[in-house]
Write a protein that holds these residues in place. Structure first.
Motif, PDB file in Angstrom:
ATOM      1  N   PRO A 143       0.690  -1.113   0.097  1.00 24.80           N
ATOM      2  CA  PRO A 143      -0.039   0.131  -0.076  1.00 24.80           C
ATOM      3  C   PRO A 143       0.731   1.267  -0.041  1.00 24.80           C
ATOM      4  CG  PRO A 143      -0.015  -0.979   2.157  1.00 24.80           C
ATOM      5  CD  PRO A 143       0.628  -1.768   1.286  1.00 24.80           C
ATOM      6  N   GLU A 144       0.495   2.305  -0.746  1.00 23.70           N
ATOM      7  CA  GLU A 144       1.296   3.400  -1.160  1.00 23.70           C
ATOM      8  C   GLU A 144       0.715   4.656  -0.557  1.00 23.70           C
ATOM      9  OE1 GLU A 144       4.311   3.502  -1.965  1.00 23.70           O
ATOM     10  OE2 GLU A 144       4.948   2.266  -3.656  1.00 23.70           O
ATOM     11  N   ASN A 145       1.450   5.785  -0.513  1.00 26.89           N
ATOM     12  CA  ASN A 145       1.096   7.079  -0.490  1.00 26.89           C
ATOM     13  C   ASN A 145       1.615   7.947  -1.696  1.00 26.89           C
ATOM     14  OD1 ASN A 145      -0.850   7.637   1.669  1.00 26.89           O
ATOM     15  ND2 ASN A 145       0.983   7.206   2.800  1.00 26.89           N
ATOM     16  N   GLU A 146       1.042   7.784  -2.872  1.00 24.06           N
ATOM     17  CA  GLU A 146       1.708   8.436  -4.285  1.00 24.06           C
ATOM     18  C   GLU A 146       0.661   8.971  -5.126  1.00 24.06           C
ATOM     19  OE1 GLU A 146       5.428   5.126  -5.198  1.00 24.06           O
ATOM     20  OE2 GLU A 146       3.481   5.022  -6.290  1.00 24.06           O
ATOM     21  N   GLN A 169      -3.814   6.752  -1.852  1.00 28.19           N
ATOM     22  CA  GLN A 169      -3.506   7.214  -0.520  1.00 28.19           C
ATOM     23  C   GLN A 169      -3.993   6.062   0.565  1.00 28.19           C
ATOM     24  OE1 GLN A 169      -3.589  10.400   0.973  1.00 28.19           O
ATOM     25  NE2 GLN A 169      -3.377   9.058   2.493  1.00 28.19           N
ATOM     26  N   ARG A 170      -2.924   5.843   1.352  1.00 33.53           N
ATOM     27  CA  ARG A 170      -2.958   4.908   2.371  1.00 33.53           C
ATOM     28  C   ARG A 170      -4.063   5.068   3.258  1.00 33.53           C
ATOM     29  NH1 ARG A 170       2.514   1.924   4.230  1.00 33.53           N
ATOM     30  NH2 ARG A 170       1.761   0.185   5.435  1.00 33.53           N
ATOM     31  N   ILE A 171      -4.494   4.171   3.896  1.00 37.05           N
ATOM     32  CA  ILE A 171      -5.485   4.049   4.863  1.00 37.05           C
ATOM     33  C   ILE A 171      -5.147   3.154   6.078  1.00 37.05           C
ATOM     34  CG2 ILE A 171      -8.038   4.055   5.420  1.00 37.05           C
ATOM     35  CD1 ILE A 171      -8.811   4.038   2.505  1.00 37.05           C
ATOM     36  N   GLY A 172      -4.573   3.698   6.989  1.00 40.07           N
ATOM     37  CA  GLY A 172      -4.189   2.865   8.285  1.00 40.07           C
ATOM     38  C   GLY A 172      -2.933   1.931   7.847  1.00 40.07           C
ATOM     39  N   ALA A 173      -2.744   0.751   8.217  1.00 42.88           N
ATOM     40  CA  ALA A 173      -1.704   0.107   8.261  1.00 42.88           C
ATOM     41  C   ALA A 173      -1.618  -0.893   7.129  1.00 42.88           C
ATOM     42  CB  ALA A 173      -1.653  -0.946   9.556  1.00 42.88           C
ATOM     43  N   ARG A 174      -2.931  -1.277   6.467  1.00 40.47           N
ATOM     44  CA  ARG A 174      -2.817  -2.067   5.478  1.00 40.47           C
ATOM     45  C   ARG A 174      -3.667  -1.712   4.313  1.00 40.47           C
ATOM     46  NH1 ARG A 174      -2.490  -8.231   7.638  1.00 40.47           N
ATOM     47  NH2 ARG A 174      -1.268  -8.123   9.290  1.00 40.47           N
ATOM     48  N   PHE A 204      -9.841  -0.107  -4.314  1.00 40.34           N
ATOM     49  CA  PHE A 204      -9.423  -0.489  -2.897  1.00 40.34           C
ATOM     50  C   PHE A 204      -8.579  -1.709  -2.476  1.00 40.34           C
ATOM     51  CE2 PHE A 204     -10.229  -2.156   1.442  1.00 40.34           C
ATOM     52  CZ  PHE A 204      -9.817  -1.042   2.130  1.00 40.34           C
ATOM     53  N   LYS A 205      -7.353  -1.617  -1.993  1.00 41.14           N
ATOM     54  CA  LYS A 205      -6.757  -2.753  -1.885  1.00 41.14           C
ATOM     55  C   LYS A 205      -6.306  -2.806  -0.159  1.00 41.14           C
ATOM     56  CE  LYS A 205      -2.247  -2.101  -2.990  1.00 41.14           C
ATOM     57  NZ  LYS A 205      -1.319  -1.705  -4.245  1.00 41.14           N
ATOM     58  N   ARG A 206      -6.139  -4.016   0.117  1.00 43.98           N
ATOM     59  CA  ARG A 206      -5.820  -4.490   1.644  1.00 43.98           C
ATOM     60  C   ARG A 206      -4.561  -5.589   1.585  1.00 43.98           C
ATOM     61  NH1 ARG A 206      -7.187  -3.007   6.579  1.00 43.98           N
ATOM     62  NH2 ARG A 206      -7.117  -4.873   8.226  1.00 43.98           N
ATOM     63  N   VAL A 207      -3.961  -5.144   2.440  1.00 41.53           N
ATOM     64  CA  VAL A 207      -2.913  -6.229   2.800  1.00 41.53           C
ATOM     65  C   VAL A 207      -3.439  -7.479   3.415  1.00 41.53           C
ATOM     66  CG1 VAL A 207      -0.658  -6.874   3.671  1.00 41.53           C
ATOM     67  CG2 VAL A 207      -1.038  -4.572   2.387  1.00 41.53           C
TER      68      VAL A 207
END
Length: 330
Positions: A143-146, A169-174, A204-207
């Motif tokens: 996950p990135e902030n780019e 835009q990253r949201i929290g840890a994952r 939307f993406k989640r680790v």
């Protein structure tokens, strides 16, 4: 989704340099990471890593909070060590962060960075070592902030210039939210140029899993592509498309890596064919000197097949090279 700007979390402060100068005495017992940090760094960064206020440190440049995991985890150890070794300017940061390369051994600097890593106490945040170079088509699991701008130019029967603006835009840890805005320019033979907005996408993406020891990161994501482009001008496909996929990144020995993305495209219009796709990227990073620019040659293999019995599988091979342009390795 090309190098962009992120914030490198690194500010190990000066402390008292004289403590590390040679005294001519017999070799002293090796100090631990916490002991070295307390001697060299705590004067500015505090014993708890939260950073001391301007009234204490005596300068206006804000001292970062190492216990803030969103600040402390995105970059790999190599970039932390670069700034400890060469000071803030090594990665385009303030000169108030001094260089310790002539005062500390490599082992001592690694011990300090190892101790700084302990200030972020949450294990939910993937480490920057799992953020592999961005390929042209294969989605990263990290996950990135780019903010990324990609331009493509094609010259066939129809000439085209494609511009894609990507905001992540990253949201929290994952988790990560992203928006893709394509702007297309096209010219058919003997026709004037046409331009306009393409099909807008939101994802939307989640680790799901990450492990620094094994060098593995796995994410699940879903993307919706909206028919905002004018189909009659060739700027869109006229369909709303749902695209769930899985992305995997894996570190290999000697700075090599591979990344995999696999998913399906599901048009909302039941008459349109669904399609499965898979993308595999392999590459290796090389560095100019110890802390210099990185060069990452990669090869992508792209496959796709419509979910019909008589459909053929299409394949593409895309060689490419990513080179970091800034001192922050972006």
């Amino acid at each position: 989704m090309v190098p962009a700007i992120s914030v490198l979390p690194l500010w190990l402060s000066a402390g008292i340099a004289l403590q590390f100068q040679t005294t001519g005495q017999a070799t002293a017992p090796a100090k631990s990471g916490p002991e070295l940090y307390q001697s060299a760094c705590a004067a500015c960064h505090g014993s708890d890593g939260k950073g001391l206020p301007e009234a204490v440190v005596g300068f206006r440049t804000p001292v970062p909070d190492f216990s803030d995991c969103s600040f402390a985890t995105p970059e790999p150890d190599a970039d932390w060590l670069a700034v400890v070794h060469g000071g803030g300017p090594m990665r385009a940061f303030d000169r108030m962060m001094p260089a310790f390369g002539d005062l500390l051994s490599d082992t001592e600097m690694q011990s300090i960075v190892g101790h700084v890593r302990t200030f972020c106490t949450s294990s939910h945040w993937p480490r920057g070592e799992l953020n592999f170079p961005r390929a042209l088509f294969t989605e990263k699991a990290f996950p990135e902030n780019e903010a990324v701008w990609t331009m493509t130019v094609a010259s066939h029967e129809t000439r085209s210039i494609g511009n894609e603006f990507l905001y992540e835009q990253r949201i929290g840890a994952r988790s990560q939210f992203e928006v893709v805005v394509p702007i297309e320019f096209q010219q058919a033979e003997g026709q004037p140029w046409r331009r306009g907005l393409g099909d807008l996408a939101v994802a939307f993406k989640r680790v799901l899993y990450h492990d620094l020891g094994s060098g593995t990161i796995v994410s699940a994501a879903g993307e919706v592509i909206f028919p905002t482009g004018k189909e009659d001008l060739g700027l869109g496909n006229g369909l709303t498309v749902f695209e769930p996929f899985v992305a995997v990144g894996q570190a290999l020995p000697a700075d090599a890596f591979f990344q995999v993305q696999a998913g399906v495209e599901l048009p909302a219009d039941g008459d349109a064919a669904s399609e499965a796709f898979w993308r595999v990227t392999g590459g290796k990073s090389f560095f100019e000197g110890r802390f210099g620019r990185s060069w990452s040659p990669m090869v992508e293999v792209l496959g796709a097949r419509e979910l019909e019995d008589v459909a053929a599988t299409t394949w593409d091979v895309v060689p490419q090279l990513q080179v970091t342009l800034s001192r922050r390795q972006h």
